[in-house]
Motif scaffolding. Structure first.
Motif, PDB file in Angstrom:
ATOM      1  N   THR A  26      21.809  -1.778  -9.028  1.00 10.61           N
ATOM      2  CA  THR A  26      21.908  -1.311  -7.641  1.00 10.61           C
ATOM      3  C   THR A  26      20.775  -0.325  -7.332  1.00 10.61           C
ATOM      4  OG1 THR A  26      24.297  -1.643  -7.658  1.00 10.61           O
ATOM      5  CG2 THR A  26      23.416  -0.175  -5.966  1.00 10.61           C
ATOM      6  N   ALA A  27      20.497   0.565  -8.264  1.00 11.72           N
ATOM      7  CA  ALA A  27      19.410   1.536  -8.082  1.00 11.72           C
ATOM      8  C   ALA A  27      18.050   0.838  -7.953  1.00 11.72           C
ATOM      9  CB  ALA A  27      19.386   2.526  -9.240  1.00 11.72           C
ATOM     10  N   ARG A  28      17.927  -0.331  -8.560  1.00 11.85           N
ATOM     11  CA  ARG A  28      16.678  -1.106  -8.478  1.00 11.85           C
ATOM     12  C   ARG A  28      16.630  -1.966  -7.208  1.00 11.85           C
ATOM     13  NH1 ARG A  28      13.588  -2.179 -12.855  1.00 11.85           N
ATOM     14  NH2 ARG A  28      14.035  -0.942 -14.688  1.00 11.85           N
ATOM     15  N   GLY A  29      17.697  -1.963  -6.434  1.00  9.86           N
ATOM     16  CA  GLY A  29      17.733  -2.731  -5.200  1.00  9.86           C
ATOM     17  C   GLY A  29      18.329  -4.120  -5.351  1.00  9.86           C
ATOM     18  N   ALA A  36      18.505 -14.902  -8.808  1.00  8.21           N
ATOM     19  CA  ALA A  36      18.752 -14.671 -10.231  1.00  8.21           C
ATOM     20  C   ALA A  36      17.488 -14.296 -11.000  1.00  8.21           C
ATOM     21  CB  ALA A  36      19.391 -15.910 -10.854  1.00  8.21           C
ATOM     22  N   THR A  37      16.364 -14.905 -10.675  1.00  7.88           N
ATOM     23  CA  THR A  37      15.150 -14.740 -11.476  1.00  7.88           C
ATOM     24  C   THR A  37      14.721 -13.286 -11.671  1.00  7.88           C
ATOM     25  OG1 THR A  37      14.401 -16.959 -10.904  1.00  7.88           O
ATOM     26  CG2 THR A  37      12.728 -15.428 -11.721  1.00  7.88           C
ATOM     27  N   PRO A  38      14.623 -12.466 -10.620  1.00  9.01           N
ATOM     28  CA  PRO A  38      14.193 -11.090 -10.877  1.00  9.01           C
ATOM     29  C   PRO A  38      15.210 -10.291 -11.705  1.00  9.01           C
ATOM     30  CG  PRO A  38      14.696 -11.392  -8.548  1.00  9.01           C
ATOM     31  CD  PRO A  38      14.726 -12.740  -9.194  1.00  9.01           C
ATOM     32  N   ILE A  39      16.482 -10.588 -11.552  1.00  7.27           N
ATOM     33  CA  ILE A  39      17.502  -9.899 -12.346  1.00  7.27           C
ATOM     34  C   ILE A  39      17.382 -10.313 -13.808  1.00  7.27           C
ATOM     35  CG2 ILE A  39      19.980  -9.578 -12.722  1.00  7.27           C
ATOM     36  CD1 ILE A  39      20.343 -10.099  -9.669  1.00  7.27           C
TER      37      ILE A  39
END
Length: 97
Positions: A26-29, A36-39
């Motif tokens: 959440t802090a990373r936005g 899914a890919t960036p996570i």
């Protein structure tokens, strides 16, 4: 492996509860609507999680702690006892969970 077992394994590997990872995400936005890919990339780079475990966290980050009831109470390898996931650490999980 049940969905909850994936989250418990993530905690064992990273030393962080799913809730702590969710807070970090959440802090990373990251949140609902995040692809899914960036996570997955973040979880691999920062926590060395593989795709399967990362996808479990993708679900929690983008959809919350509810899962489909289709596996609840089933006899399959992915069976979960509840349609809710415990995010606050396997050691603090209530026995009736």
């Amino acid at each position: 492996m049940s969905f909850q077992a994936y989250l418990d394994a993530i905690e064992t590997k990273t030393g962080l509860t799913p809730r702590q990872l969710l807070d970090e995400a959440t802090a990373r936005g990251f949140g609902p609507g995040t692809k899914a890919t960036p996570i997955i990339q973040w979880l691999k780079e920062d926590h060395d999680l593989g795709r399967g475990h990362a996808m479990a966290m993708v679900h929690v980050i983008t959809k919350g702690d509810r899962i489909s009831t289709k596996h609840v109470g089933s006899d399959g390898s992915h069976a979960d006892a509840s349609d809710r996931l415990w995010l606050d650490g396997k050691e603090s999980m209530p026995a009736e969970w």
